[in-house]
Design an enzyme around this catalytic site. Structure first.
Site, short mmCIF file in Angstrom:
data_model
loop_
_atom_site.label_atom_id
_atom_site.label_comp_id
_atom_site.label_asym_id
_atom_site.label_seq_id
_atom_site.Cartn_x
_atom_site.Cartn_y
_atom_site.Cartn_z
CD GLU A 159 -1.49 3.72 7.80
OE1 GLU A 159 -1.30 4.72 9.18
OE2 GLU A 159 -1.37 4.72 6.65
CD GLU A 217 -4.53 7.50 10.12
OE1 GLU A 217 -4.13 9.48 10.49
OE2 GLU A 217 -4.70 6.63 10.24
CG ASN A 267 -5.08 3.61 8.57
OD1 ASN A 267 -5.53 2.47 8.70
ND2 ASN A 267 -4.39 4.29 8.50
CE1 TYR A 282 0.55 3.12 13.68
CE2 TYR A 282 -1.61 3.78 12.98
CZ TYR A 282 0.07 3.77 12.83
OH TYR A 282 0.56 3.32 11.33
NE ARG A 338 -3.39 2.17 3.11
CZ ARG A 338 -2.80 3.93 3.49
NH1 ARG A 338 -2.35 3.01 5.16
NH2 ARG A 338 -4.15 4.23 4.04
CG HIS A 341 -1.53 9.21 3.28
ND1 HIS A 341 -1.03 7.73 3.93
CD2 HIS A 341 -1.11 9.65 4.49
CE1 HIS A 341 -1.18 7.53 5.20
NE2 HIS A 341 -0.19 9.00 5.59
#
Ligand code: GBH
Length: 473
Positions: free
Chosen positions: A379, A172, A302, A304, A83, A127
């Site tokens: 991600e 995002e 995504n 985290y 990606r 992005h």
């Protein structure tokens, strides 16, 4: 079917994509080559005080010149998919008009190289590198930028649609809107809650128009996605005021995107929370929600770290150091009465708590709210304070543990019914970590910023073994 809780070898579905992700501004460099003009991140990073050490993406990791070496490295790792993002100002420097062939040629060569190794390319259209020229006209706070994004998308899809079949529109949009125009820690560095909310709507509209442009240009088999950094919001306690804080953050962090995109409407509670900041009646025009809710094939997620919140009144002032996200300008319009907390326990080099249960919970929340919606982890990964050993290799046991635990978290969600089609490690290699510059390393592959030499870390070797086995078994 295996009983709940049993994870025989943590296997993943056939055809599961084992990938890694990057973004154009974070890796390409060659900022002034081939007709490329500045993006908002070029201008922002060149503004004193905006990034750590004044770092910029001028050279980054020079992927623009080293992409053949980088693709060979991906093949050596056994990645089945990669990606990456397209640089809008490399393809359409002023944000309007015809495409620059030299810009498209770079992505033609990159994708040809990937395909020659059997690696499936996944292209992200945006992005965060808006052409500065469009920012000078108002950026995402103005409606015209949505239409410009759709035009750029059509150019990219016409040029690359014969070799790229999976596309994501925005990466995002929460960060673009609220870090870019709200807290100002990301480009373009503006700090207005009203402008941030307008940007969120125009990003949603841009996404929807781009889906239309992609459908028009691509074969019916194309897969179209949107990548969201969905916040796994958790209240600090079961106090009702903390639940209310979590609701507000879920509204302006998640449902401001999933509402219009997946349900064709902005949530009523979001409008109530933010109606004093922006006039939604004039912002959202007739027809917008039909555009924004054009069907997508996959939701990119995504993840985290979880987001732990309380009512401000429930945050102990003495524990101020545990309250983060506190900046002069909040990225959370309509949520001034919310406090953010760090859960106790281990954190990454970003200071983000490590908690893989958040990923299982997030995937299952999406699965329950949108049954049957296929998902991609576009991600997941972590920064750590990597130091090469005497053998020249970074022995990043901390990153291996993080990746292992998060892959188990994905397997658990799949076992419980979530339709997860792939996993993209952030990031393939160390790169420009936005406001943190080169100080934070997320790569599975180490980059020496003096020589730009790439050396796989122990985590890369570990990940390639996971891929070879098709899971953790
Ligand atoms: C992603 O952003 C980006 O897509 C990628 O380019 C980037 O390199 C990567 O992650 C690593 O940062 O802000 O303190 O409240 C992730 C951005 C990270 C924003 C978590 C929200 C919550 C913690 N998100 N963050 S805090």
């Amino acid at each position: 079917p295996a009983p709940r809780g049993a994870l025989p070898g943590h296997t993943f579905p056939a055809g599961f994509a084992w990938g890694a992700a990057t973004a154009a501004y974070q890796i390409e460099g060659a900022a002034a080559e081939g007709g490329r003009t500045p993006s908002i991140w070029d201008v922002f990073s060149h503004t004193p005080g905006r990034t750590a050490n004044g770092d910029t993406g001028d050279i980054a990791v020079d992927h623009f010149h080293r992409f053949r070496e980088d693709v060979r490295m991906m093949a050596d790792l056994g990645l089945t998919s990669y990606r990456f993002s397209l640089s809008w100002p490399r393809i359409q420097p002023t944000g309007r008009g015809p495409a620059v062939e030299r810009g498209l040629d770079f992505y033609r060569a990159l994708t040809d190289e990937l395909l020659s190794y059997g690696i499936t390319p996944v292209a992200t259209l945006y992005h965060w590198d808006l052409p500065q020229h469009l920012e000078d006209l108002g950026g995402w706070t103005v409606r015209d930028t949505s239409a410009r994004f759709a035009d750029y998308t059509a150019l990219a899809a016409e040029a690359l649609g014969d070799r790229v079949s999976t596309w994501t529109t925005l990466n995002e949009p929460w960060c673009s809107a609220f870090l870019g125009y709200g807290s100002g820690v990301h480009a373009p560095g503006r700090t207005s809650p009203a402008e941030a909310l307008k940007a969120a709507h125009h990003l949603n509209l841009g996404h929807g128009l781009a889906v239309g442009a992609l459908r028009a240009a691509l074969p019916a088999s194309a897969q179209i996605a949107l990548s969201l950094n969905l916040h796994q919001v958790r209240p600090l306690s079961d106090h009702p005021a903390d639940a209310e804080a979590a609701r507000r953050i879920d509204a302006v962090g998640n449902r401001i995107f999933t509402g219009p995109v997946l349900h064709g409407a902005y949530p009523a509670d979001l409008i109530a929370d933010t109606g004093r900041i922006v006039d939604w009646e004039t912002l959202v025009r007739p027809g917008d929600l039909d555009e924004i809710s054009r069907p997508i094939d996959l939701l990119g997620i995504n993840y985290y770290t979880p987001t732990l919140v309380s009512a401000a009144e429930n945050a102990k002032p003495a524990a101020d150091s545990e309250i983060h996200g506190a900046s002069a300008h909040s990225p959370w319009p309509g949520a001034d009465d919310v406090a953010f907390h760090l859960a106790p326990g281990e954190v990454t080099a970003m200071g983000w708590p490590i908690d893989a249960t958040g990923l299982t919970d997030l995937l299952l929340d999406v699965h329950r709210a949108h049954p049957g919606l296929p998902m991609l982890i576009t991600e997941n990964g972590a920064a750590f304070d990597d130091v090469p050993g005497p053998d020249g290799i970074v022995h990043d046991a901390d990153r291996i543990a993080y990746l292992h635990d998060h892959l188990v978290a994905v397997a658990r969600a799949i076992e419980a019914g979530a339709d997860v089609r792939g996993y993209y490690l952030w990031s393939l290699m160390d790169n420009f970590e936005w406001a943190y510059g080169y100080a934070k390393r997320f790569g599975a592959v180490h980059v020496d910023y003096t020589t730009l030499a790439r050396t796989p870390k122990a985590s890369a070797t570990w990940y390639s073994e996971v891929i070879r086995r098709g899971g953790l078994g």
